[in-house]
Design a protein around this motif. Structure first.
Motif, PDB file in Angstrom:
ATOM      1  N   LYS A  14       5.354 -14.001 -83.776  1.00  0.00           N
ATOM      2  CA  LYS A  14       5.735 -15.138 -82.553  1.00  0.00           C
ATOM      3  C   LYS A  14       6.861 -14.514 -81.767  1.00  0.00           C
ATOM      4  O   LYS A  14       7.039 -13.206 -81.708  1.00  0.00           O
ATOM      5  N   GLU A 168      -6.402 -23.034 -87.481  1.00  0.00           N
ATOM      6  CA  GLU A 168      -4.981 -23.233 -87.977  1.00  0.00           C
ATOM      7  C   GLU A 168      -4.794 -24.621 -87.634  1.00  0.00           C
ATOM      8  O   GLU A 168      -4.408 -25.031 -86.722  1.00  0.00           O
ATOM      9  N   GLY A 174       3.915 -23.304 -89.882  1.00  0.00           N
ATOM     10  CA  GLY A 174       5.439 -23.283 -90.220  1.00  0.00           C
ATOM     11  C   GLY A 174       6.180 -24.480 -90.946  1.00  0.00           C
ATOM     12  O   GLY A 174       7.368 -24.638 -90.890  1.00  0.00           O
ATOM     13  N   GLY A 211      -5.229 -20.051 -90.842  1.00  0.00           N
ATOM     14  CA  GLY A 211      -3.678 -19.938 -90.644  1.00  0.00           C
ATOM     15  C   GLY A 211      -2.961 -21.273 -90.894  1.00  0.00           C
ATOM     16  O   GLY A 211      -3.421 -22.248 -90.694  1.00  0.00           O
ATOM     17  N   SER A 213       1.178 -21.737 -93.161  1.00  0.00           N
ATOM     18  CA  SER A 213       2.074 -21.642 -94.255  1.00  0.00           C
ATOM     19  C   SER A 213       1.197 -20.843 -95.488  1.00  0.00           C
ATOM     20  O   SER A 213       1.368 -21.039 -96.350  1.00  0.00           O
ATOM     21  N   VAL A 214       0.597 -19.693 -95.033  1.00  0.00           N
ATOM     22  CA  VAL A 214       0.040 -18.827 -95.963  1.00  0.00           C
ATOM     23  C   VAL A 214       1.234 -18.057 -96.619  1.00  0.00           C
ATOM     24  O   VAL A 214       2.104 -17.418 -95.862  1.00  0.00           O
ATOM     25  N   VAL A 233      -0.979 -15.114 -90.199  1.00  0.00           N
ATOM     26  CA  VAL A 233       0.174 -15.427 -91.048  1.00  0.00           C
ATOM     27  C   VAL A 233       1.273 -15.331 -90.066  1.00  0.00           C
ATOM     28  O   VAL A 233       1.494 -14.323 -89.618  1.00  0.00           O
ATOM     29  N   GLY A 234       2.406 -16.502 -89.910  1.00  0.00           N
ATOM     30  CA  GLY A 234       3.465 -16.615 -89.116  1.00  0.00           C
ATOM     31  C   GLY A 234       4.527 -15.889 -89.970  1.00  0.00           C
ATOM     32  O   GLY A 234       4.940 -14.591 -90.075  1.00  0.00           O
ATOM     33  N   GLY A 235       5.525 -16.843 -90.557  1.00  0.00           N
ATOM     34  CA  GLY A 235       6.625 -16.586 -91.140  1.00  0.00           C
ATOM     35  C   GLY A 235       6.557 -15.425 -92.281  1.00  0.00           C
ATOM     36  O   GLY A 235       7.529 -14.576 -92.228  1.00  0.00           O
TER      37      GLY A 235
END
Ligand code: PEP
Length: 250
Positions: A14, A168, A174, A211, A213-214, A233-235
């Motif tokens: 991001k 997602e 998130g 997708g 919060s993995v 996967v974000g964070g």
């Protein structure tokens, strides 16, 4: 997941990351060189880092992706990036139709489909995101929303092209919340049915990523769910150790 589906775990940075963050990408590539992953792996950094990351990870198994592209090849579109520019910078994939693009930039299914076509013209593999809002899920409309997004966002030229879909749920991104495994399976199975009917063999073998919060501690059970062919996967993709924990869970 059918055996013909090659899984993909992609990290979406991001609007996070400066040049100093490239050390995380290098650590990831190094770890995967020492112990290969059982999945394709990609990182999608902010556009400012694509060229540097591609250069530093040259020869590694980590593919580089963009997070969005314009549907035109060039022109007076200040601030936008053409698919061909992403490819020129070293990207081989691009995330399209992410819920943050749909929510904050008003992207419609038709615009996402046009971007997918642009990505294909530039030789990029699109990761096309779909997902319901919490209100839609609570109203029992999840599968209707997903069907409409899949039909509207995945254009016919995907037939014969490699691509991935990411399911997602907007409310899981998130937030630390995740659907139950049964809810994930229900949507993934529905997406497989839809894309196979719509796009034939390409739809039958495209990985469908989950997708939202993995994390290393929930990846193992999520990645085992029927028709889950990887993760977006974000964070947890920002730090090599966390992202590796997810990759190693497959
Ligand atoms: C995402 O950005 O696509 C995402 C799934 O984010 P997170 O993993 O942080 O929920």
């Amino acid at each position: 997941m059918t055996t013909a589906v090659r899984p993909l775990i992609a990290g979406n940075w991001k609007m996070n990351g400066l040049a100093a963050s490239l050390s995380e990408a290098k650590a990831l590539a190094q770890a995967l060189a020492e112990q290969p992953a059982a999945t394709d792996v990609a990182l999608c950094p902010p556009a400012t880092l694509i060229a540097q990351m591609a250069w530093q990870l040259k020869g590694s198994v980590v593919a580089i992706g963009g997070q969005d592209c314009h549907d035109k090849q060039s022109g007076a579109f200040t601030g936008d990036i053409a698919a061909q520019m992403l490819a020129d910078a070293g990207a081989s994939l691009v995330i399209l139709g992410h819920s943050e693009r749909r929510a904050y930039h008003g992207e419609t299914d038709a615009q996402v489909a046009a971007k997918v076509e642009a990505a294909l013209r530039a030789g990029l593999k699109p990761i096309i995101c779909v997902g319901e809002t919490l209100a839609e899920r609570e109203a029992g409309r999840t599968l209707v929303v997903i069907e409409s997004q899949v039909k509207g966002s995945l254009p016919a030229p995907l037939q014969g092209a490699p691509f991935a879909v990411a399911y997602e749920p907007c409310w899981a991104i998130g937030t630390g919340l995740t659907p139950t495994l049964a809810q994930i399976e229900e949507v993934h199975v529905a997406i497989r049915r839809l894309i196979s009917a719509q796009l034939g063999e390409s739809g039958a073998v495209a990985p469908i990523l989950y997708g939202g919060s993995v994390k290393p501690d929930n990846a193992g059970e999520i990645l085992k769910v029927s028709e889950v062919g990887g993760a977006l996967v974000g964070g947890a993709s920002l730090k090599a150790a966390d992202f590796l924990g997810i990759i190693r869970a497959l």
